[in-house]
Write an enzyme that holds these catalytic residues in place. Structure first.
Site, mmCIF file in Angstrom:
data_model
loop_
_atom_site.group_PDB
_atom_site.id
_atom_site.type_symbol
_atom_site.label_atom_id
_atom_site.label_comp_id
_atom_site.label_asym_id
_atom_site.label_seq_id
_atom_site.Cartn_x
_atom_site.Cartn_y
_atom_site.Cartn_z
ATOM 1 N N GLU A 69 -28.240 3.876 -37.558
ATOM 2 C CA GLU A 69 -27.715 3.364 -36.288
ATOM 3 C C GLU A 69 -27.339 1.900 -36.501
ATOM 4 O OE1 GLU A 69 -27.009 4.384 -33.027
ATOM 5 O OE2 GLU A 69 -26.522 2.274 -32.852
ATOM 6 N N ASN A 97 -24.255 0.017 -40.512
ATOM 7 C CA ASN A 97 -23.048 0.730 -40.077
ATOM 8 C C ASN A 97 -22.730 1.818 -41.102
ATOM 9 O OD1 ASN A 97 -20.294 1.484 -39.567
ATOM 10 N ND2 ASN A 97 -20.150 -0.369 -38.314
ATOM 11 N N ASP A 119 -19.285 8.610 -30.819
ATOM 12 C CA ASP A 119 -18.363 7.958 -29.885
ATOM 13 C C ASP A 119 -16.955 8.521 -30.100
ATOM 14 O OD1 ASP A 119 -20.333 6.135 -28.843
ATOM 15 O OD2 ASP A 119 -20.215 5.071 -30.748
ATOM 16 N N ASP A 155 -20.014 16.953 -26.819
ATOM 17 C CA ASP A 155 -19.576 17.509 -25.531
ATOM 18 C C ASP A 155 -18.087 17.245 -25.338
ATOM 19 O OD1 ASP A 155 -20.214 14.619 -25.378
ATOM 20 O OD2 ASP A 155 -19.289 14.868 -23.414
ATOM 21 N N THR A 192 -30.328 16.314 -28.574
ATOM 22 C CA THR A 192 -30.245 14.855 -28.614
ATOM 23 C C THR A 192 -30.310 14.349 -27.168
ATOM 24 O OG1 THR A 192 -27.869 14.487 -28.291
ATOM 25 C CG2 THR A 192 -28.560 15.226 -30.484
ATOM 26 N N GLU A 193 -30.424 13.027 -27.010
ATOM 27 C CA GLU A 193 -30.436 12.457 -25.655
ATOM 28 C C GLU A 193 -29.128 12.805 -24.925
ATOM 29 O OE1 GLU A 193 -31.572 10.596 -28.238
ATOM 30 O OE2 GLU A 193 -33.499 9.753 -27.610
ATOM 31 N N TYR A 194 -27.996 12.624 -25.623
ATOM 32 C CA TYR A 194 -26.699 12.906 -24.998
ATOM 33 C C TYR A 194 -26.547 14.390 -24.693
ATOM 34 C CZ TYR A 194 -24.567 8.306 -25.150
ATOM 35 O OH TYR A 194 -24.255 6.997 -24.904
ATOM 36 N N GLU A 195 -27.066 15.226 -25.563
ATOM 37 C CA GLU A 195 -26.975 16.676 -25.350
ATOM 38 C C GLU A 195 -27.696 17.069 -24.055
ATOM 39 O OE1 GLU A 195 -28.114 18.760 -28.848
ATOM 40 O OE2 GLU A 195 -27.843 20.751 -27.965
#
Ligand code: SAM
Length: 213
Positions: A69, A97, A119, A155, A192-195
């Site tokens: 990250e 990175n 992203d 997503d 994941t958190e976003y999932e």
């Protein structure tokens, strides 16, 4: 991801060298020494708050994991998750990175690359920043064992279509595509958190496994 300045982040990361790798250049080609075993090494580029990589490390103790990250203020949450889950000797975090992976990993160091909810960078002029852009595929190939894979979830339909095109134009084998992962949720899927966030809103989760040939 919203970034909040966390002035304490650097000191907190430095206080946990058992999890946050401080000298990744010196481990290039010898990650086995860091983990004290020769188990496969899987990396997640863009690990965010780390729920996936921590969950995977718990689920698969015979695989080594590194969550990568670029932001201090984000990776501190991954470190908090990792500390809560201790002992987890097969997990490390790396604050770098992904564009510089070749500085830290030699060819054949890595056995799988995970990309989760990367992203989307929708503007054409930012396409090179997408983690499935040809430039990044080349970097992953240069650190992976031959014929190994990228596993990608998102997503974002536009990024997913772009990624399938990019991977196939690169000559990768598109192995396994799901247009609604949660319709037939694999038993071993770690969210994941976003999932969690996007699936709670009813959005389908797209997933692909693609292999370098
Ligand atoms: N994977 C997590 C998830 O699914 O919940 C986080 C998704 S978030 C949208 C993308 C994360 O990737 C951000 O934390 C961002 O800082 C990180 N990221 C983006 N480009 C990166 C790069 N080139 N190298 C390392 N991290 C990167």
């Amino acid at each position: 991801m919203r970034l909040r300045h966390k002035p304490w982040a650097e000191e907190f990361l430095q206080a946990h060298p058992e999890i946050v790798i401080s000298n990744p250049e010196s481990l290039k080609g010898k990650w086995d020494t860091e983990f004290s075993n020769t188990n496969p090494l899987h990396i997640e580029v863009g690990t965010g708050k780390g729920q996936f990589v921590v969950g995977m490390a718990k689920q698969n103790p015979h695989i080594n994991y590194i969550g990568i990250e670029s932001y201090d203020s984000v990776i501190v949450s991954a470190l908090e998750n990792a500390l809560e889950a201790q002992p987890l000797p097969n997990l490390r975090l790396l604050k770098v990175n992904g564009v510089h992976l070749e500085n830290y990993f030699a060819k054949n160091d890595v056995d799988r690359v995970y990309l989760n909810f990367s992203d989307p960078w929708p503007k054409i002029r930012h396409a090179k920043r997408r983690l499935t852009h040809e430039g990044f595929l080349k970097i992953y190939e240069s650190v992976l064992v031959d014929q190994e894979e990228i596993h990608f979830k998102t997503d974002n339909r536009g990024l997913f279509e772009y990624s399938l095109t990019s991977m196939s134009a690169y000559g990768m084998l598109i192995k396994d595509v799901s247009l609604d992962l949660h319709a037939n949720m694999p038993e071993d899927n770690i969210m994941t958190e976003y999932e969690e966030k996007f699936s709670a809103k009813g959005q389908p989760i797209y997933r692909v496994e693609a292999k370098f040939l």
